[in-house]
Design a protein around this motif. Structure first.
Motif, short mmCIF file in Angstrom:
data_model
loop_
_atom_site.label_atom_id
_atom_site.label_comp_id
_atom_site.label_asym_id
_atom_site.label_seq_id
_atom_site.Cartn_x
_atom_site.Cartn_y
_atom_site.Cartn_z
N VAL A 23 -20.72 -6.23 -23.73
CA VAL A 23 -20.03 -5.47 -24.73
C VAL A 23 -19.43 -4.17 -23.96
N GLY A 24 -20.22 -3.73 -23.07
CA GLY A 24 -19.79 -2.47 -22.08
C GLY A 24 -18.86 -2.80 -21.20
N CYS A 25 -19.05 -4.26 -20.66
CA CYS A 25 -17.95 -4.49 -19.73
C CYS A 25 -16.38 -4.49 -20.32
N ALA A 26 -16.60 -5.08 -21.80
CA ALA A 26 -15.38 -5.26 -22.31
C ALA A 26 -14.59 -3.75 -22.92
N ALA A 27 -15.65 -2.85 -22.95
CA ALA A 27 -15.07 -1.63 -23.59
C ALA A 27 -14.42 -0.75 -22.40
N THR A 28 -15.04 -1.27 -21.15
CA THR A 28 -14.53 -0.59 -19.73
C THR A 28 -13.04 -0.64 -19.54
N PRO A 29 -12.29 0.44 -19.60
CA PRO A 29 -10.69 -0.11 -19.19
C PRO A 29 -10.48 -0.87 -17.86
N ALA A 30 -9.73 -1.92 -17.82
CA ALA A 30 -9.60 -2.48 -16.82
C ALA A 30 -8.64 -1.73 -15.95
N PRO A 31 -8.87 -2.05 -14.51
CA PRO A 31 -7.96 -1.28 -13.37
C PRO A 31 -6.46 -1.52 -13.54
N LYS A 32 -5.78 -0.64 -13.44
CA LYS A 32 -4.42 -0.60 -13.56
C LYS A 32 -3.56 -0.96 -12.21
N GLY A 33 -2.58 -1.70 -12.39
CA GLY A 33 -1.79 -1.83 -11.31
C GLY A 33 -2.54 -2.86 -10.08
N GLU A 34 -1.91 -3.14 -9.22
CA GLU A 34 -2.33 -3.97 -7.99
C GLU A 34 -1.52 -3.82 -6.74
N VAL A 35 -2.04 -4.05 -5.70
CA VAL A 35 -1.51 -3.90 -4.42
C VAL A 35 -0.39 -5.06 -4.16
N THR A 36 0.69 -4.61 -3.90
CA THR A 36 2.05 -5.47 -3.76
C THR A 36 2.57 -4.99 -2.42
N SER A 37 3.24 -5.99 -1.79
CA SER A 37 4.09 -5.82 -0.57
C SER A 37 5.67 -5.79 -0.81
N ALA A 38 6.29 -5.07 -0.15
CA ALA A 38 7.74 -5.03 -0.46
C ALA A 38 8.15 -6.62 0.16
N PRO A 39 9.63 -6.79 -0.39
CA PRO A 39 9.97 -8.05 0.20
C PRO A 39 10.36 -7.92 1.62
N THR A 40 10.34 -8.87 2.46
CA THR A 40 10.69 -8.80 3.71
C THR A 40 12.16 -8.75 4.04
N THR A 41 12.55 -7.94 4.78
CA THR A 41 13.92 -7.77 5.24
C THR A 41 14.28 -7.79 6.78
N ALA A 42 15.52 -8.15 7.16
CA ALA A 42 15.84 -8.26 8.61
C ALA A 42 15.49 -6.96 9.40
N ALA A 43 15.75 -5.88 8.83
CA ALA A 43 15.59 -4.67 9.05
C ALA A 43 14.33 -4.53 9.85
N GLU A 44 13.25 -5.13 9.22
CA GLU A 44 11.68 -5.01 9.57
C GLU A 44 11.74 -5.42 11.24
N LEU A 45 12.57 -6.32 11.67
CA LEU A 45 12.34 -6.72 13.05
C LEU A 45 12.58 -5.52 14.02
N GLY A 46 13.16 -4.41 13.57
CA GLY A 46 13.45 -3.06 14.42
C GLY A 46 12.36 -2.35 14.24
N GLN A 47 11.01 -2.55 13.42
CA GLN A 47 10.19 -1.68 13.19
C GLN A 47 8.61 -2.21 13.75
N SER A 48 7.95 -1.10 14.47
CA SER A 48 6.76 -1.23 14.88
C SER A 48 5.87 -0.94 13.78
N ASP A 49 4.54 -1.37 13.97
CA ASP A 49 3.53 -1.13 12.81
C ASP A 49 3.56 0.55 12.52
N VAL A 50 3.69 1.21 13.47
CA VAL A 50 3.65 2.61 13.05
C VAL A 50 4.97 2.85 12.45
N ASN A 51 6.10 2.64 12.77
CA ASN A 51 7.33 2.67 11.97
C ASN A 51 7.20 2.50 10.53
#
Length: 252
Positions: A23-51
């Motif tokens: 019952v306690g678990c059901a009453a606890t609000p579920a986490p909102k949102g989730e981690v998602t990644s952006a669509p891969t683009t050709a421009a990323e070929l010109g980026q390092s990890d830091v970029n």
């Protein structure tokens, strides 16, 4: 009590406890949102990890600033009315376009970076303070990134500028909370701590911006040292860190 009855009692107690847990678990609000990644683009070929990290950080910081603008307008509706907008959404849209297209905000009188921030937090500033404050903060953050919002291999970041930008955000938040206008009222209503209300959402959102800037500053400061370390690791890996065969070669 017989052993069988004792076991039944224990089982009933455990069943009752688990029922309350569920019952306690059901009453606890579920986490909102989730981690998602952006669509891969050709421009990323010109980026390092830091970029890529800098680009994502910039995007997140600008989103945070727009979220803060929305929160500030909700608590200070008189401000968006000063700009002539027909509603809060229109005021936010104007502000977002100006920031993304690097357009100077008219009420800041041509000032940019920290000069614009100082004007927006001046007690006698009469125009839309929310828009001026957010536009000036965004401009200061972008200037600290070399005037860019996307970063590639040919770009470089100055760690000290990023560190200074983080401190500037902290100072601006403190000034926003401490300064008063001519009538003795806070420049803008933001965080609220009272007997019945406790709202620190502004501080948390500003804290995210500061944390992202500090992290990127630390990563940028280590850029060249890590390049040397990576070179040595690759050098050693090419000669010493190779797997050895485990099967004996049988002569024909």
């Amino acid at each position: 009590m017989s052993p069988a009855r004792h076991l039944r009692c224990v089982a009933l107690v455990w069943a009752w406890m688990w029922a309350w847990v569920l019952v306690g678990c059901a009453a606890t609000p579920a986490p909102k949102g989730e981690v998602t990644s952006a669509p891969t683009t050709a421009a990323e070929l010109g980026q390092s990890d830091v970029n890529r990290m800098a680009t994502l950080g910039m995007r997140a910081n600008l989103d945070s600033l727009m979220s803060l603008a929305d929160k500030l307008y909700r608590r200070n509706p008189r401000e968006w009315r000063k700009g002539g907008a027909t509603g809060r959404e229109e005021a936010l849209q104007r502000l977002r376009v100006a920031i993304e297209q690097r357009q100077p905000w008219p009420a800041l009188q041509g000032r940019r970076d920290i000069a614009a921030l100082a004007l927006a937090l001046s007690p006698d500033f009469a125009a839309d303070r929310v828009a001026a404050f957010i536009a000036a903060t965004a401009d200061m953050v972008i200037v600290a990134h070399g005037g860019k919002t996307e970063f590639y291999l040919i770009d470089s970041l100055d760690a000290q500028s990023l560190y200074n930008a983080a401190r500037n955000v902290e100072i601006a938040v403190w000034m926003l909370a401490q300064r008063r206008d001519a009538s003795g009222q806070p420049l803008l209503l933001a965080d609220e701590i009272g007997a019945q209300t406790r709202n620190l959402s502004f501080e948390r959102e500003f804290g995210k911006v500061v944390a992202r800037l500090d992290l990127l500053a630390a990563v940028s400061a280590e850029k060249y040292r890590r390049a040397v370390v990576s070179y040595v690791q690759n050098l050693l890996g090419g000669t010493l860190l190779q797997f050895l065969p485990v099967r004996a070669v049988v002569a024909p």
